[in-house]
Design a protein around this motif. Sequence first.
Motif, PDB file in Angstrom:
ATOM      1  N   ILE A  48       0.865  -1.177   0.000  1.00  9.27           N
ATOM      2  CA  ILE A  48       0.000   0.000   0.000  1.00  9.27           C
ATOM      3  C   ILE A  48       0.902   1.227   0.000  1.00  9.27           C
ATOM      4  O   ILE A  48       1.802   1.339   0.824  1.00  9.27           O
ATOM      5  CB  ILE A  48      -0.888   0.033   1.250  1.00  9.27           C
ATOM      6  N   ILE A 256     -10.030   0.213   0.061  1.00  9.07           N
ATOM      7  CA  ILE A 256     -10.209  -0.899   0.997  1.00  9.07           C
ATOM      8  C   ILE A 256     -11.584  -1.521   0.814  1.00  9.07           C
ATOM      9  O   ILE A 256     -11.753  -2.739   0.829  1.00  9.07           O
ATOM     10  CB  ILE A 256     -10.026  -0.403   2.448  1.00  9.07           C
ATOM     11  N   MET A 304     -16.334   2.389   5.293  1.00 10.18           N
ATOM     12  CA  MET A 304     -15.273   1.388   5.195  1.00 10.18           C
ATOM     13  C   MET A 304     -15.332   0.402   6.369  1.00 10.18           C
ATOM     14  O   MET A 304     -15.227  -0.818   6.177  1.00 10.18           O
ATOM     15  CB  MET A 304     -13.915   2.075   5.172  1.00 10.18           C
ATOM     16  N   LEU A 305     -15.508   0.938   7.597  1.00  8.83           N
ATOM     17  CA  LEU A 305     -15.524   0.062   8.772  1.00  8.83           C
ATOM     18  C   LEU A 305     -16.676  -0.934   8.682  1.00  8.83           C
ATOM     19  O   LEU A 305     -16.510  -2.128   8.950  1.00  8.83           O
ATOM     20  CB  LEU A 305     -15.641   0.896  10.057  1.00  8.83           C
ATOM     21  N   LEU A 308     -15.937  -3.542   6.042  1.00  7.48           N
ATOM     22  CA  LEU A 308     -14.935  -4.534   6.447  1.00  7.48           C
ATOM     23  C   LEU A 308     -15.502  -5.556   7.416  1.00  7.48           C
ATOM     24  O   LEU A 308     -15.062  -6.707   7.450  1.00  7.48           O
ATOM     25  CB  LEU A 308     -13.729  -3.832   7.076  1.00  7.48           C
ATOM     26  N   LEU A 309     -16.488  -5.107   8.244  1.00  7.83           N
ATOM     27  CA  LEU A 309     -17.117  -6.061   9.167  1.00  7.83           C
ATOM     28  C   LEU A 309     -17.787  -7.177   8.384  1.00  7.83           C
ATOM     29  O   LEU A 309     -17.781  -8.334   8.783  1.00  7.83           O
ATOM     30  CB  LEU A 309     -18.165  -5.343  10.015  1.00  7.83           C
ATOM     31  N   PRO A 312     -14.124  -8.825   4.999  1.00  9.33           N
ATOM     32  CA  PRO A 312     -12.793  -8.361   5.410  1.00  9.33           C
ATOM     33  C   PRO A 312     -11.838  -8.093   4.252  1.00  9.33           C
ATOM     34  O   PRO A 312     -10.851  -7.401   4.441  1.00  9.33           O
ATOM     35  CB  PRO A 312     -12.282  -9.500   6.278  1.00  9.33           C
TER      36      PRO A 312
ATOM     37  N   PRO B 133     -13.477  -5.891  17.432  1.00  3.89           N
ATOM     38  CA  PRO B 133     -14.167  -6.797  16.502  1.00  3.89           C
ATOM     39  C   PRO B 133     -13.823  -6.522  15.040  1.00  3.89           C
ATOM     40  O   PRO B 133     -13.708  -7.462  14.247  1.00  3.89           O
ATOM     41  CB  PRO B 133     -15.652  -6.522  16.772  1.00  3.89           C
ATOM     42  N   VAL B 134     -13.663  -5.238  14.662  1.00  5.30           N
ATOM     43  CA  VAL B 134     -13.227  -4.942  13.298  1.00  5.30           C
ATOM     44  C   VAL B 134     -11.739  -5.198  13.171  1.00  5.30           C
ATOM     45  O   VAL B 134     -11.264  -5.809  12.211  1.00  5.30           O
ATOM     46  CB  VAL B 134     -13.530  -3.472  12.924  1.00  5.30           C
ATOM     47  N   ARG B 137     -10.263  -8.797  12.804  1.00 11.33           N
ATOM     48  CA  ARG B 137     -10.647  -9.576  11.633  1.00 11.33           C
ATOM     49  C   ARG B 137      -9.776  -9.263  10.423  1.00 11.33           C
ATOM     50  O   ARG B 137      -9.678 -10.067   9.509  1.00 11.33           O
ATOM     51  CB  ARG B 137     -12.103  -9.286  11.278  1.00 11.33           C
ATOM     52  N   VAL B 138      -9.212  -8.056  10.382  1.00 12.02           N
ATOM     53  CA  VAL B 138      -8.386  -7.696   9.239  1.00 12.02           C
ATOM     54  C   VAL B 138      -6.931  -7.832   9.649  1.00 12.02           C
ATOM     55  O   VAL B 138      -6.593  -7.713  10.816  1.00 12.02           O
ATOM     56  CB  VAL B 138      -8.671  -6.258   8.778  1.00 12.02           C
ATOM     57  N   ARG B 139      -6.057  -8.117   8.685  1.00 11.39           N
ATOM     58  CA  ARG B 139      -4.661  -8.300   9.068  1.00 11.39           C
ATOM     59  C   ARG B 139      -3.761  -7.468   8.165  1.00 11.39           C
ATOM     60  O   ARG B 139      -4.161  -6.999   7.100  1.00 11.39           O
ATOM     61  CB  ARG B 139      -4.272  -9.765   9.032  1.00 11.39           C
ATOM     62  N   TYR B 142      -4.311  -3.878   5.871  1.00 10.18           N
ATOM     63  CA  TYR B 142      -5.717  -3.517   6.037  1.00 10.18           C
ATOM     64  C   TYR B 142      -5.923  -2.925   7.427  1.00 10.18           C
ATOM     65  O   TYR B 142      -6.636  -1.946   7.596  1.00 10.18           O
ATOM     66  CB  TYR B 142      -6.613  -4.745   5.871  1.00 10.18           C
ATOM     67  N   VAL B 146      -7.509   0.622   8.683  1.00 15.25           N
ATOM     68  CA  VAL B 146      -8.634   0.720   9.619  1.00 15.25           C
ATOM     69  C   VAL B 146      -8.281   1.648  10.768  1.00 15.25           C
ATOM     70  O   VAL B 146      -9.062   2.520  11.161  1.00 15.25           O
ATOM     71  CB  VAL B 146      -9.018  -0.679  10.142  1.00 15.25           C
TER      72      VAL B 146
END
Lengths: 324, 409
Positions: A48, A256, A304-305, A308-309, A312, B133-134, B137-139, B142, B146
Amino acid sequence: MTLAAQVVAGGGGLVKLLNTLWDGAALGALYALLALGFVLIFKATQVINFAHGAIASVGAFFLATFAVDKRIPGQWIGGPDWLAWSLSVVLALLAAVAVGLLIERLAIRPMIGQPLFAVAIITLGIDIMLRSVINDFLGTSNKSVGSPFGLDVFDIGGVRIPHTQVASTALAVICFVAVGRFFKTRTGIAMRATAFDQEAAMLQGVKVGRVFATAWGIAAALATLAGIFAAIFPRGSGNLEPGTAFFALRAFPAVILGGLDSTKGAIVGGFIIGIAEIVAAVYLQPFSDTLGNGFQTVVPYLVMLIGLLVRPYGLYGTPEVRRV
Amino acid sequence: MRGRPLLFTSYASDAGLLPTTTKRVAVVVLVVAAVLAPFGKLPLLGFLGGAGWHLVLAQVLVFAIGALGLNILTGLAGQVSLGHAFFMGVGAYAGVVLGGTSTATLWGLGLPIWIWIPGAGLVAALIGVLVSPVAVRVRGLYLGIVTLGLVFLGDHLFRNLDFICGAPGIGREWPKLQLKLWKEGTPLFDLAHDGRWFGVDVSGTQKQIIFLIPLVVLAALATKNLTRTRVGRALQAIRDRDIAAEIMGVAEFRHKTIAFAISSFFAGVAGALLGSIIGTLNPEYWSLALSVEFIAILLIGGAGTVSGTLMGSTFVVASAHLVEDFTRLLARTAAGHSPLHYVADLIVARGNHFGLISLEPTGPGLSVYQFNQLLYGLLIVLFLLFEPLGLYGIWGRVRNFWRSWPFTY
């Protein structure tokens, strides 16, 4: 926000909705153009590029210098304003591509094979450096990038469409098509191979270094185009400001949301984020006491949040295959 | 085992907090030096006793606490976070609501220090758990984006909740570091005003430094100790290969949440302390630039190591002040008639003359703040290119060179 004010003044009901949607789509095209640059670099290098926004500012700064301050090549040639301006844009693009190539050669190429996290943080360091230099050149004053489009609008049954937005959207669409075609060419296929597996690509005779340079050069050009129009219209001021680099950071949610490795995702994500931002700006205006001023600037991150939930890896991103 | 510092004969001594005599001596020397520094008693570093440096030293200590928190998340658990400034802001405002004075427009409960400092950390940790929680889950990158989003959301909240954060551009005053049992008028210990301790005059900031040193030691010990526990080993396993850790039975989400909570706790405490030692801060202070400063601390010092983090915070915070001092010195040289004034004139921009750095915020030349930003950026890039282990790596190489001297080859 001037756009929102125009829209509110423009009338009620369907016309207001159409105005809002068009403004959102125009902003979305710009976000998509920025997102495309991120995706291009990500597809080639798996990194990125945090410096994308700063490169956009640098490119717009070159244009401000060429087109307005030094009048290159405007002082030598006659003809209409738009011609001189377009030539200045070409010069600014070349200069920005040179900056992109320089960054790639000095800081990114030596990191081939290193952890991706380290490379991403390097781009973050470059972002800070470019921004502090640009902010110094800008100082407290803003710079005009000298748009030839003026404030004229097409009026279609009450729906007001500024010429600038038509130009930027058309340009964005041309770029999408061009990048889409590019991935079908020999160089484009080499780039996709490099992204898939650098070592395997090298074994097939792909010059990975040249692929990196190509990606950074094209991305710098895309960033410059987006930076120019970002300076011209979302604020309506026609000026390059220190905030222009942060405008590009709001394209992160787009990329994203769409998925980091998907051109289609960049475009869809860009339009979703742009429309969400303008719709929030116009229709949440009555609630600004509760939500706070400038709420629309955080709407992209909220979208975005939530996105992503649910997914992902974004809407069109390829889920990473993980091996032990 | 004299003379063989790397020979351990039991697991307990191998996993010790400070396994060698050298390390134990070094810690004692460092703590003593940190106490003596603000009084100007250190050889060669006597200038640290100057009043201008006191606040810098206090900031070094507070930034060290915050950076140790980020070290747990990024260095130990391998989760890249750009949101550290957000958690510091949350902690700072939790602290100011719990401990600050209430006015017509501002909330404040006026509670004593032993409530508002831990409270700041706990509220920040709670928010850390809420966003996890958000975040879990992302790694990878990402997650970086976030957490970047968190900084912008936080910025919006801080600028608009003016009954907590004060008006934009003005801010509000943090509670002073005064130890009280409850809300009584005269504090038991007053760390905010000048006074006399054991027959020595000490200024308020000097007192605060003395108060912060044990906190930093505590935070460093806690971080170091965490690496030796079950949770700490689980975090390192996740950092090294998350899916392998999961297969071996490490609960990935739960441990990442724990890492977020601990890291945010440290950040919250650091945020509240920072507000308190500086006095007043704008709502705009908790921005992306602050997060990047912490990333710089970690990378320049050496991610994953306690000593590297401490070196990094000293270097980053003190270098900002050193640049300013040095620029002033150069400006004086440039204005004077010493042989060096041509060189100095080239570097410093005075009036409308060209130069690299300028003491004025506008005009030619980078301002000191911009130059520092440029320096962080450059150092991040250079360290990642040439010394990924940071200052800690440089120190390691120097140590290894002399350990086998004169047979180093």
